[in-house]
Design an enzyme around this catalytic site. Structure first.
Site, PDB file in Angstrom:
ATOM      1  N   GLY A  33       0.828  -1.201   0.000  1.00 39.33           N
ATOM      2  CA  GLY A  33       0.000   0.000   0.000  1.00 39.33           C
ATOM      3  C   GLY A  33       0.864   1.255   0.000  1.00 39.33           C
ATOM      4  CE  LYS A  45      -6.158  -7.063  -5.183  1.00 42.81           C
ATOM      5  NZ  LYS A  45      -5.955  -6.660  -3.823  1.00 42.81           N
ATOM      6  N   GLY A  46      -0.404  -9.146  -7.352  1.00 41.46           N
ATOM      7  CA  GLY A  46       0.521  -9.512  -8.428  1.00 41.46           C
ATOM      8  C   GLY A  46       1.336 -10.758  -8.163  1.00 41.46           C
ATOM      9  N   GLY A  80       6.373  -2.873   3.230  1.00 42.75           N
ATOM     10  CA  GLY A  80       6.014  -3.333   4.566  1.00 42.75           C
ATOM     11  C   GLY A  80       6.492  -4.759   4.783  1.00 42.75           C
ATOM     12  CB  ILE A  92       0.291   3.867   6.785  1.00 42.31           C
ATOM     13  CG1 ILE A  92      -0.079   5.317   7.020  1.00 42.31           C
ATOM     14  CG2 ILE A  92      -0.901   2.951   6.972  1.00 42.31           C
ATOM     15  CD1 ILE A  92      -0.820   5.935   5.885  1.00 42.31           C
ATOM     16  CG  ASP A  93      -1.266  -0.349   9.688  1.00 47.13           C
ATOM     17  OD1 ASP A  93      -1.836   0.663   9.244  1.00 47.13           O
ATOM     18  OD2 ASP A  93      -1.657  -1.507   9.453  1.00 47.13           O
ATOM     19  N   GLY A 138      -5.133   0.261  10.850  1.00 52.66           N
ATOM     20  CA  GLY A 138      -4.407  -0.379  11.952  1.00 52.66           C
ATOM     21  C   GLY A 138      -4.848  -1.823  12.020  1.00 52.66           C
ATOM     22  NE  ARG A 139      -3.879  -5.527   7.115  1.00 53.86           N
ATOM     23  CZ  ARG A 139      -4.879  -6.179   6.526  1.00 53.86           C
ATOM     24  NH1 ARG A 139      -5.157  -7.400   6.875  1.00 53.86           N
ATOM     25  NH2 ARG A 139      -5.578  -5.615   5.580  1.00 53.86           N
ATOM     26  CG  LEU A 196     -10.643  10.607   3.117  1.00 50.91           C
ATOM     27  CD1 LEU A 196     -11.791  11.094   3.977  1.00 50.91           C
ATOM     28  CD2 LEU A 196     -10.320  11.638   2.035  1.00 50.91           C
TER      29      LEU A 196
HETATM   30  O1  F6P Z   1      -1.297  -2.334   5.886  1.00 48.77           O
HETATM   31  C1  F6P Z   1      -1.504  -1.007   5.634  1.00 48.77           C
HETATM   32  C2  F6P Z   1      -2.949  -0.714   5.366  1.00 48.77           C
HETATM   33  O2  F6P Z   1      -3.081   0.669   5.230  1.00 48.77           O
HETATM   34  C3  F6P Z   1      -3.883  -1.258   6.415  1.00 48.77           C
HETATM   35  O3  F6P Z   1      -4.007  -0.459   7.558  1.00 48.77           O
HETATM   36  C4  F6P Z   1      -5.163  -1.416   5.638  1.00 48.77           C
HETATM   37  O4  F6P Z   1      -5.929  -2.446   6.138  1.00 48.77           O
HETATM   38  C5  F6P Z   1      -4.674  -1.779   4.283  1.00 48.77           C
HETATM   39  O5  F6P Z   1      -3.382  -1.294   4.149  1.00 48.77           O
HETATM   40  C6  F6P Z   1      -5.559  -1.293   3.173  1.00 48.77           C
HETATM   41  O6  F6P Z   1      -5.036  -1.689   1.958  1.00 48.77           O
HETATM   42  P1  F6P Z   1      -5.713  -1.504   0.529  1.00 48.77           P
HETATM   43  O7  F6P Z   1      -4.833  -0.566  -0.211  1.00 48.77           O
HETATM   44  O8  F6P Z   1      -5.702  -2.865  -0.088  1.00 48.77           O
HETATM   45  O9  F6P Z   1      -7.095  -0.970   0.719  1.00 48.77           O
END
Ligand code: F6P
Length: 363
Positions: free
Chosen positions: A10, A73-74, A113, A137-138, A181-182, A283
Site C-alpha cells: 500500500g 497484488k501480483g 512493509g 502506515i500502521d 491499523g490491522r 483519506l
Molecule cells: O497495511 C496497511 C494498510 O493501510 C492497512 O491499515 C489497511 O488495512 C490496508 O493497508 C488497506 O489496503 P488496501 O490498499 O488494499 O485498501
C-alpha cells in the site's frame, strides 16, 4: 554504477521523499537510478521502469502517493506458508533477475512493509543484492521505532476528529471513527489521543461493549452529551471475530473493515443514544506528507544508498534513538511492534480520561 528502486504494498505519504533521498544520494556518488513501476511487477519482462535523476524528482517530496506506482497484488505477493516463509515461485524470481542483469543493476532498494520485505528477503537469499526500506502506515515493524506515513495518517485522524467534535456536540451524538491499523493500533492511539477521542479501541486491548456503554452513560450524567470513539480496523468484536471486507484466502492480506459500524450499532442498542459511524479509510493514506514524514523519507532513502555503498546487502534501514541505522532484513520481518497495554502511553491516555473499553470507568 546503476541501482534500482521499487515501492511495494500500500502507498503512504513520504514514499516520494524516499525516492528523492535515493536519487539525491545516488547522484552525489555519480550513480544512475532506475525506478521500477508498480512494485515488483515492474521487474517482470520486458521491465517497466523509468530512469530517475534529480530533474525528475525535484519537487516530488511534497506529493502524496508515489511517482513509481505500487501494488499489493501480483506475481510477487508471497503466499505465506509453513513458518511464515515467503514462497514467490523461483521462476518469477529468475525473470526478475534477468531484467536486473540486462539493465546492469547492481543493487535493488525495496521500499515496503512486512510482506514486501519478506519478498525482498527471498530475492536477497536467491542472490539479488537487496536493501530494504520499511514502509508501513500502521507503524508496526518492530525493528524501526518509526516509519514515514504514520505521522501524516495521525494528522488526518486529528483533522477528522476536530470536524466530528462539532457535529457530534451539536446533535448530542456518539460518533465512531474507524481508522487503519490491522494488527497494531498506533494510528488509533496517537490520532485518538491527540484528537481528543473519549474512547479508543485497539486490536491489542480486548474490549467489552458494556464498559464502552458505561463510559458514555457516565459522560452523559456529567453533562457531556457527545462522545467520540476511535476504533482501529483490526480491533475484534467481543466474540473475538475480526470483521473483513474481503478474504483473499492467504494470498496477501485480507481487507478489513466494518468494526466501526458494528461498534456504533452496539452503542446505540446499549445506551439508546443516537450514534453514527464514519470510516476514514484511504483519506488517511492520501495527501501531502507532514514535515516529519518528509525528513524521515529523505533520510531513509539516502541511508539506503549509503548501505549499498558500504556493500551491506540484506540490511534494512531502521530509525532508532533519533538516528537512522540498519538491521538485517531477516531479523526485521515477521516481528510486529504492537501497543503494550501496560505502557506509559496507555496510562497517559487513561489519566486524561480515555476509556479503552477493557475495564469499568473509574476502576
Ligand atoms: O497495511 C496497511 C494498510 O493501510 C492497512 O491499515 C489497511 O488495512 C490496508 O493497508 C488497506 O489496503 P488496501 O490498499 O488494499 O485498501
Amino acid at each position: 554504477m546503476r541501482i534500482g528502486i521499487l515501492n511495494s504494498g500500500g502507498d503512504c505519504p513520504g514514499l516520494n521523499a524516499v525516492i528523492h533521498g535515493v536519487v539525491g544520494a545516488a547522484h552525489t556518488l555519480g550513480w544512475e537510478v532506475v525506478g521500477f513501476r508498480d512494485g515488483f511487477e515492474g521487474l517482470l519482462p520486458p521491465g517497466d521502469y523509468m530512469m530517475l535523476d534529480p530533474s525528475k524528482t525535484v519537487g516530488i517530496m511534497k506529493l502524496g502517493g508515489t511517482i513509481l506506482g505500487t501494488t499489493n497484488k501480483g506475481h510477487f505477493v508471497a503466499k505465506v506458508g509453513e513458518g511464515n516463509v515467503a514462497e514467490v515461485p523461483a521462476e518469477i524470481v529468475e525473470k526478475a533477475r534477468k531484467i536486473l542483469d540486462q539493465l546492469e543493476i547492481r543493487a535493488l532498494i525495496v521500499v515496503g512493509g512486512d510482506g514486501s520485505l519478506t519478498t525482498g528477503l527471498q530475492l536477497y537469499k536467491m542472490g539479488i543484492p537487496v536493501i530494504g526500506v520499511p514502509k508501513t502506515i500502521d507503524n508496526d515493524i518492530q525493528a524501526t521505532a518509526m516509519t514515514f506515513g504514520f505521522d501524516s495518517a495521525c494528522h488526518s485522524v486529528v483533522d477528522a476528529l476536530d470536524r466530528l467534535h462539532t457535529t457530534a456536540e451539536s446533535h448530542k451524538r456518539v460518533i465512531v471513527l474507524e481508522v487503519m491499523g490491522r494488527h497494531a493500533g498506533w494510528i488509533a492511539l496517537y490520532g485518538g489521543i491527540s484528537g481528543g477521542a473519549d474512547v479508543i479501541l485497539l486490536p491489542e486491548i480486548p474490549f467489552h461493549m458494556e464498559h464502552v456503554a458505561d463510559a458514555i452513560r457516565k459522560r452523559d450524567a456529567r453533562g457531556l452529551h457527545s462522545t467520540l470513539v476511535v476504533v482501529a480496523e483490526g480491533a475484534r468484536m467481543e466474540s473475538g471475530e475480526l470483521l473483513k471486507k474481503e478474504d483473499v484466502g492467504g494470498k496477501g492480506e485480507d481487507r478489513l473493515g466494518g468494526i466501526g459500524e458494528h461498534v456504533a450499532k452496539r452503542i446505540q442498542e446499549l445506551t439508546g443514544k443516537e450514534t453514527r459511524a464514519c470510516t476514514l479509510g484511504h483519506l488517511q493514506r492520501g495527501g501531502a506528507p507532514t514535515a516529519l514524514d518528509r525528513i524521515l523519507g529523505v533520510r531513509f532513502g539516502a541511508k539506503a544508498v549509503h548501505l549499498i555503498e558500504e556493500g551491506k546487502f540484506g540490511r534494512m534501514v531502521s530509525y532508532q534513538h533519533y538516528n537512522v541505522g540498519d538491521v538485517s532484513i531477516e531479523e526485521a520481518v515477521n516481528q510486529l511492534r504492537l501497543v503494550d497495554p501496560g505502557s506509559e502511553i496507555i496510562r497517559a491516555g487513561r489519566s486524561i480520561g480515555v476509556c479503552f473499553g477493557d475495564r469499568a470507568v473509574g476502576a
